[in-house]
Design a protein around this motif. Structure first.
Motif, PDB file in Angstrom:
ATOM      1  N   SER A 254       0.835  -1.211   0.000  1.00 36.26           N
ATOM      2  CA  SER A 254       0.000   0.000   0.000  1.00 36.26           C
ATOM      3  C   SER A 254       0.863   1.251   0.000  1.00 36.26           C
ATOM      4  O   SER A 254       0.518   2.264  -0.624  1.00 36.26           O
ATOM      5  N   LYS A 257       1.926   1.975  -3.537  1.00 37.56           N
ATOM      6  CA  LYS A 257       0.856   2.504  -4.374  1.00 37.56           C
ATOM      7  C   LYS A 257       0.557   3.961  -4.067  1.00 37.56           C
ATOM      8  O   LYS A 257       0.303   4.772  -4.970  1.00 37.56           O
ATOM      9  N   THR A 258       0.562   4.314  -2.782  1.00 35.11           N
ATOM     10  CA  THR A 258       0.193   5.682  -2.403  1.00 35.11           C
ATOM     11  C   THR A 258       1.373   6.631  -2.392  1.00 35.11           C
ATOM     12  O   THR A 258       1.188   7.852  -2.415  1.00 35.11           O
TER      13      THR A 258
END
Length: 427
Positions: A254, A257-258
């Motif tokens: 995550s 991705k961010t």
């Protein structure tokens, strides 16, 4: 209203009034005993030696010795002197020491109600002179056992086998063994302790409740509660990284991705924890059989929880009960009695400790004297996320389950029906 319903209501009212009267009288009796404790301690050497007959003879002797000269009645004076002489002769029978040694052995120090319990009493004359015949007594709970001991030669040994009644749940103090010296008329009685006191625990009847752990407490791996934690086993969500967070909880996929570091959040879990609450308030039961059943229900559920590896807490209306192990838990239940100053069930629920409130399941063991309204009020003071079950012990009633919101009220008529009740409330 039918005559049968009317008569049943009258009986319940009279029973409740009688239980309240017993509670008030018991409270007064305990209060008087507490206030006069110091005086009774000072006078104990005299009151323990002089019997009721001795007090009567002593009072008559003083009265006759005073009344004889005042009334110029020589016969009264002679009678007073005769009674005083009897008391002096009685003193000669109780003075001196008794050269005996005793050993009291219990075959078992813990039994279940109704099981056989035996004990052995060994008396020895360790002195160099022959002992006199006398009576040997020792308390067994509220009763006393007595044996006629014959004269023992120096070094002689005498043995006695005795049975202990176990019809009722109790903590029985057995001993100390006492050598009793008394005069033939029973005016004076002197006791000498020969051994230490032993204790016999008569445990309540319990049964194995199959499936209770899986039925009442489903959280063998820990049950989640609505409180977010940074370190536990139940994953909840992701949030942005804050300085000081444990890097082991960073979710790298995550974060990639961010473009910012993301860490896992968890929900706290609660270990399987059963709390049994037994009311010890006299008015909460229509009979002693209901009270005994409530204790047996609590004992059965508690010992099963411990056997299943769960944490257990136990409380009565007036105090907490030991729950570190099955044996200590049953020992505590063995000595549980009515308490004249016991709180209402609502007050007990209101003042539970933080550790007791951490339970995941709370079982209220009560009698027919606790109303549905009182059970509802008690539920309001218990944590919302805790499962609460009320076990109403009504001897002879058919088993049933009633749901009042998140409160399950189960009626148990016999201890053997407890397994059925558990399955119904856990369905």
């Amino acid at each position: 209203m039918s005559p049968r319903t009317w008569a049943s209501g009258i009986r319940r009212t009279l029973t409740a009034a009688n239980r309240r009267r017993q509670a008030v009288v018991g409270g007064w009796r305990d209060g008087i005993a507490e206030r006069t404790g110091r005086v009774r301690t000072v006078l104990r050497p005299v009151t323990d030696t002089v019997t009721e007959a001795g007090w009567v003879v002593g009072v008559l002797a003083v009265a006759l010795l005073v009344a004889g000269p005042l009334l110029h009645w020589p016969e009264l004076l002679v009678a007073g002197l005769f009674l005083a002489l009897l008391l002096l002769i009685a003193v000669a029978f109780v003075v001196g020491r008794q050269p005996l040694a005793a050993r009291l052995d219990l075959a078992r120090d813990r039994v279940i109600v109704g099981e056989r319990a035996n004990g052995y009493l060994t008396l020895t004359n360790p002195s160099s002179r022959r002992s006199r015949p006398l009576v040997v007594e020792f308390p067994v709970g509220a009763g006393r056992a007595a044996f006629e001991l014959p004269a023992l030669a120096p070094g002689a040994v005498h043995e006695e086998l005795f049975a202990i009644p176990t019809e009722h749940r109790a903590v029985l103090d057995v001993g100390p063994v006492t050598a009793v010296r008394a005069d033939p008329l029973g005016l004076l009685r002197r006791e000498a302790h020969l051994s230490q006191m032993d204790t016999l625990y008569v445990h309540p009847k319990t049964l194995r409740v199959e499936g209770s752990a899986a039925g009442l407490v489903r959280d063998l791996e820990g049950r989640t509660v609505p409180k977010v934690s940074d370190n536990d086993v139940s994953f909840h969500a992701l949030r942005g990284y804050v300085a000081g967070d444990d890097r082991r909880h960073i979710h790298w996929k995550s974060s990639a991705k961010t473009g910012t570091l993301m860490v896992r959040q968890f929900e706290e879990t609660r270990r399987s924890h059963l709390l049994t609450m037994v009311s010890s308030r006299l008015e909460d039961y229509a009979s002693d059989d209901e009270f005994e059943m409530a204790i047996s229900v609590a004992g059965s559920l508690g010992t099963q929880a411990l056997a299943d590896g769960q944490q257990l807490s136990a409380v009565a209306s007036h105090a907490s009960l030991p729950s570190a192990g099955a044996q200590r838990f049953l020992d505590g239940l063995s000595g549980l009695t009515y308490d004249w100053k016991a709180k209402h069930l609502v007050d007990v629920a209101r003042y539970l400790s933080l550790d007791e409130l951490a339970a995941s399941v709370i079982v209220l063991c009560v009698g027919s004297g606790v109303s549905i309204t009182e059970l509802r009020r008690a539920r309001q003071y218990l944590p919302v996320d805790t499962r609460v079950i009320a076990m109403r012990c009504l001897v002879g009633q058919e088993p049933s389950v009633r749901w009042l919101g998140d409160l399950a009220v189960s009626t148990v008529g016999r201890l053997e029906e407890l397994g059925v009740a558990v399955r119904r409330v856990s369905a």
